[in-house]
Design an enzyme around this catalytic site. Structure first.
Site, PDB file in Angstrom:
ATOM      1  N   TYR A 231       0.808  -1.214   0.000  1.00  0.00           N
ATOM      2  CA  TYR A 231       0.000   0.000   0.000  1.00  0.00           C
ATOM      3  C   TYR A 231       0.847   1.273   0.000  1.00  0.00           C
ATOM      4  CZ  TYR A 231      -4.340  -2.473   1.298  1.00  0.00           C
ATOM      5  OH  TYR A 231      -5.447  -3.276   1.319  1.00  0.00           O
ATOM      6  N   THR A 262      -1.748  -5.668  -7.150  1.00  0.00           N
ATOM      7  CA  THR A 262      -1.777  -4.703  -6.065  1.00  0.00           C
ATOM      8  C   THR A 262      -2.323  -5.374  -4.815  1.00  0.00           C
ATOM      9  OG1 THR A 262      -4.059  -3.965  -6.418  1.00  0.00           O
ATOM     10  CG2 THR A 262      -2.337  -2.831  -7.680  1.00  0.00           C
ATOM     11  N   ASP A 263      -2.076  -4.750  -3.674  1.00  0.00           N
ATOM     12  CA  ASP A 263      -2.876  -5.065  -2.506  1.00  0.00           C
ATOM     13  C   ASP A 263      -4.266  -4.469  -2.771  1.00  0.00           C
ATOM     14  OD1 ASP A 263      -3.703  -5.887  -0.009  1.00  0.00           O
ATOM     15  OD2 ASP A 263      -1.955  -5.092   1.035  1.00  0.00           O
ATOM     16  N   TRP A 264      -5.243  -4.866  -1.980  1.00  0.00           N
ATOM     17  CA  TRP A 264      -6.627  -4.512  -2.288  1.00  0.00           C
ATOM     18  C   TRP A 264      -6.865  -3.005  -2.128  1.00  0.00           C
ATOM     19  CZ3 TRP A 264      -5.280  -8.991  -3.228  1.00  0.00           C
ATOM     20  CH2 TRP A 264      -6.136  -9.983  -3.703  1.00  0.00           C
ATOM     21  N   PHE A 265      -7.289  -2.360  -3.218  1.00  0.00           N
ATOM     22  CA  PHE A 265      -7.600  -0.928  -3.263  1.00  0.00           C
ATOM     23  C   PHE A 265      -6.371  -0.062  -2.995  1.00  0.00           C
ATOM     24  CE2 PHE A 265     -11.296  -3.239  -1.469  1.00  0.00           C
ATOM     25  CZ  PHE A 265     -12.121  -3.177  -2.588  1.00  0.00           C
TER      26      PHE A 265
END
Length: 779
Positions: A231, A262-265
């Protein structure tokens, strides 16, 4: 006539062409499938999907699917301590689908046993496969920079070599089952405070030597299918949008050819993520990134600010990943992994993970089971693991009471009744929430009850627990240190039992480092049980009973106080309540590198752990007294005690520090003996290659070994050195030249000891030296 024939031919050709099915991944090449995609389909391919029936139960997301192109969805699931999924399914409430809760990553690192960790990975991979997922989002490879990081239990160690070797073993084990891993969170996700926005400001040297090195080892040695970007920003740029990180370092330098997600969002710019080499944006639709990134990327394709070949390149990697998955192979998952066998694997790992910190007057093991009193709420609600994506939904966890009873201990009823009433009251007030007891305050117990228990029992056991998890960092007071109620409890139990000549054992059911120096003299023995999964209570009982000899050693240092931690003055960043910049001012001097170099006392050093037997180190031999390109180091380990046991042996190296400051010693190898019977010996061999001698010199962006004398130190811990030998390197070696990337975007002070004469002045550094944040010093 010819015109009519030609027209007829063209008509038939068009009809046949229209009737031809679209290319599919099973019949055609990846490039042919990509060529058949519309721009809209290409954009959907790089945005993670959440509309998937299997994902509702087991997954956190999946790749996009398209019947027209024959693209099947793949399923990704958490997590690093076991498969994280919902145990109950719609319309099937009578049957539970549980996973095995294995020891957390820190506990696994405490085994120092890569073969055992690979076995754990194999069991995790099997559950991933049989429950219908394609990728396990693990292992988590970040460094335990600061003991207050809420997610430390998911990370292996403060040392990159130990982290890297453990991570590589886990990847090999999981992927042996034909499912993938996602090494995460790349890179420098070392705190949870403002994790989606904080800028980790790190010197190039500290990045290369500490925060990237573990990832490098795992990726080079185990070839994970995927990597998950983190993130945080890294030196000014979101990790998921950082081309220097994801392409220059990960792919060009390390040779990674898998998929990056990616990591989430994560991040704030889908186009930048595509250009950086982040292949798929997770979080997915129907909400989240879908609404934002789909029109954004389509618009960039249309106005040529995103080259379609960049998108095609990313899709090529995604489809390459898809073709390896069980979903693509149409594997028929059984939904019935061998949970009984996996529980045995979890137990073996828990047995070797536990660290005996103190054992005065041979308090342990208890050879003849006797009557004990269990104190502390965590004795009755033993913690299997942390919260967040590292949590596992297991069927049954062995409690401490159950474990002790199973090996013959008799549990006193008075303390049992007191804590059982407390646990019941918390559950009633908290609606039976899973962590209600763990998160509650330790209850105050009547001293008269403690004194009465001391009279009728032979030993007191006090369990101290800590729970942490994703999203929130810990606090110093009451999390790193003991609470007032815990201090009162421990003091009362030790006073009452010692007054009658009886002993007290403390069990630490914790995910990471806490303060021990102020109270460790009170009990007679301290067993660090970590959070060792569903079999933790059983493993504690085996070690207390002596059916298993403790062989775990610390993968992290235990400081005397939080103020002694080198990152404590800068963690979690500025401003502290919502940090924008987190300055890694300690540079490479984290954990034992700092404590040994600056002679800072610790409560328990890195690599420390006691045994019920004794081991002698002898016959240290180097294959050469000068470095010819490789040196083999051998040492003999003998069990000189009275019971069988395993020993963790550590190789540290002290390098010359003329042109660069260096830590006083650094871990360069480790091994665990087999189970040695009394009087039995084993010779362990280590290899030092050119990279083992190196430090990263940022001015020339190279791994460099300085000429001079190197000292090999073989130890039972970072501060218990048993054997020494030395060799010389005749001339400086530039072992690997790398790209000059990832420099800090703001000024940073990087801890060092080298005199400023290296930079052409006569003034010594005052404990720190200032790095040029855009151009590094050229040595």
């Amino acid at each position: 006539m010819k015109r009519i024939a030609l027209a007829a031919f063209l008509f038939v050709t068009l009809v046949l062409s229209a009737a031809e099915p679209a290319p599919t991944l099973r019949r055609n090449t990846v490039d042919e499938v990509i060529a058949a995609m519309t721009p809209e389909e290409k954009v959907l391919m790089v945005i993670g999907n959440k509309n998937n029936d299997r994902r509702r139960y087991i997954g956190e997301g999946s790749t996009w699917y398209c019947a027209r192109l024959g693209l099947m969805p793949t399923v990704m699931c958490d997590g690093p301590a076991g498969v994280r999924m919902k145990p109950f399914r719609d319309g099937d409430s009578t049957k539970a689908y549980y996973s095995t809760a294995f020891p957390t990553a820190t506990a696994l690192a405490a085994t120092w046993n890569t073969e055992l960790v690979e076995t754990v990975g194999d069991a995790m991979g099997n559950e991933t496969l049989e429950y219908g997922a394609d990728v396990l989002l693990a292992p988590a490879m970040n460094i335990q920079r600061d003991p207050l990081c809420g997610r430390n239990f998911e990370y292996y160690s403060e040392d990159p070599l130990l982290s890297g070797k453990m991570g590589a073993a886990m990847v090999r084990g999981i992927q042996s089952q034909g499912v993938g891993t996602s090494v995460k969170h790349f890179a420098a996700n070392n705190q949870e405070s403002n994790r989606k926005g904080v800028n980790a400001v790190i010197s190039q040297r500290a990045l290369r030597e500490i925060y990237l090195r573990g990832f490098e080892i795992a990726i080079r040695e185990a070839a994970p299918w995927t990597v998950m970007s983190s993130y945080n920003r890294l030196n000014g740029v979101y990790a998921s949008q950082n081309r220097d990180l994801l392409t220059t370092v990960l792919r060009d330098e390390w040779g990674f050819d898998g998929m990056v997600m990616t990591d989430w969002f994560a991040g704030d710019d889908g186009v930048a993520q595509m250009k950086a080499g982040n292949d798929i944006i997770m979080g997915g639709f129907p909400h989240g990134h879908y609404k934002y990134h789909q029109p954004e990327i389509l618009s960039a394709l249309s106005d040529k600010t995103l080259d379609e070949e960049v998108l095609d390149r990313n899709i090529r990697r995604i489809l390459g990943f898809v073709k390896k998955t069980p979903s693509y192979r149409e594997y028929a998952c059984s939904l019935k992994p061998d949970l009984a066998r996996h529980a045995q694997v979890a137990q073996r790992a828990a047995d070797e993970a536990m660290v005996l910190l103190k054992n005065d007057r041979n308090t342990l093991p208890v050879r003849k089971p006797n009557r004990v009193a269990l104190f502390g709420k965590t004795s009755y609600d033993f913690i299997a693991g942390g919260t967040g994506s590292g949590e596992v939904h297991y069927g049954h966890a062995v409690s401490l009471k159950e474990g002790l009873s199973n090996v013959g201990f008799r549990i006193s009823s008075a303390a049992d009744r007191f804590y059982t009433r407390f646990v019941d009251s918390v559950f009633a007030a908290g609606g039976h929430k899973k962590y209600a007891v763990t998160r509650s305050q330790e209850p105050r117990i009547d001293k008269a009850l403690v004194e009465a228990e001391a009279k009728v029992t032979d030993m007191g056991v006090v369990t101290l627990g800590r729970l942490s998890g994703e999203g929130v960092d810990r606090k110093e007071e009451g999390y790193f240190t003991l609470t007032d109620n815990e201090k009162e409890l421990l003091g009362a139990v030790c006073s009452a039992y010692h007054a009658l000549g009886k002993k007290v054992v403390v069990v630490l059911n914790i995910g990471g480092v806490i303060e021990t120096a102020s109270w460790k003299e009170l009990p007679d023995a301290i067993l660090l049980s970590w959070q060792t999964g569903q079999q933790g209570g059983a493993a504690v009982a085996e070690l207390l009973r002596g059916t298993v000899n403790p062989s775990g050693k610390l993968p992290v240092s235990y400081p005397v106080s939080y103020a002694d931690v080198p990152s404590s003055k800068s963690f979690p960043g500025i401003p502290a309540d919502l940090p924008v910049n987190s300055y890694y001012n300690e540079g490479v001097y984290i954990g034992y590198r700092y404590y040994t170099t600056y002679d800072v006392p610790v409560s328990y050093p890195f690599g420390y752990g006691l045994s019920y037997t004794r081991f002698e180190y002898s016959d240290l031999t180097l294959s050469s007294d000068s470095f010819p390109g490789r040196i083999d180091v051998s040492v003999k380990i003998s069990n000189t005690g009275k019971v069988a046991g395993k020993e963790v042996v550590q190789l540290y190296l002290t390098a010359p520090a003329v042109l660069q400051d260096k830590p006083e010693r650094e871990l360069k190898g480790f091994a665990k003996t087999r189970l040695l019977a009394p009087g039995e010996s084993q010779v362990l061999t280590f290899t030092l290659d050119p990279r083992s001698l190196c430090s990263f010199r940022s001015g020339i962006s190279s791994w460099v070994a300085e000429a001079g004398r190197y000292e090999v130190k073989i130890g039972a811990s970072s501060q218990d050195i048993r054997q020494r030998a030395s060799f010389t390197l005749g001339k400086e070696l530039v072992v690997e030249k790398l790209h000059d990337v990832l420099a800090p975007n703001v000024p940073i002070k990087d801890m060092g000891t080298t005199s400023a004469k290296v930079l052409g002045t006569d003034q010594p550094f005052d404990h720190y030296h200032e790095l040029d944040y855009k151009f590094n010093w050229h040595w």
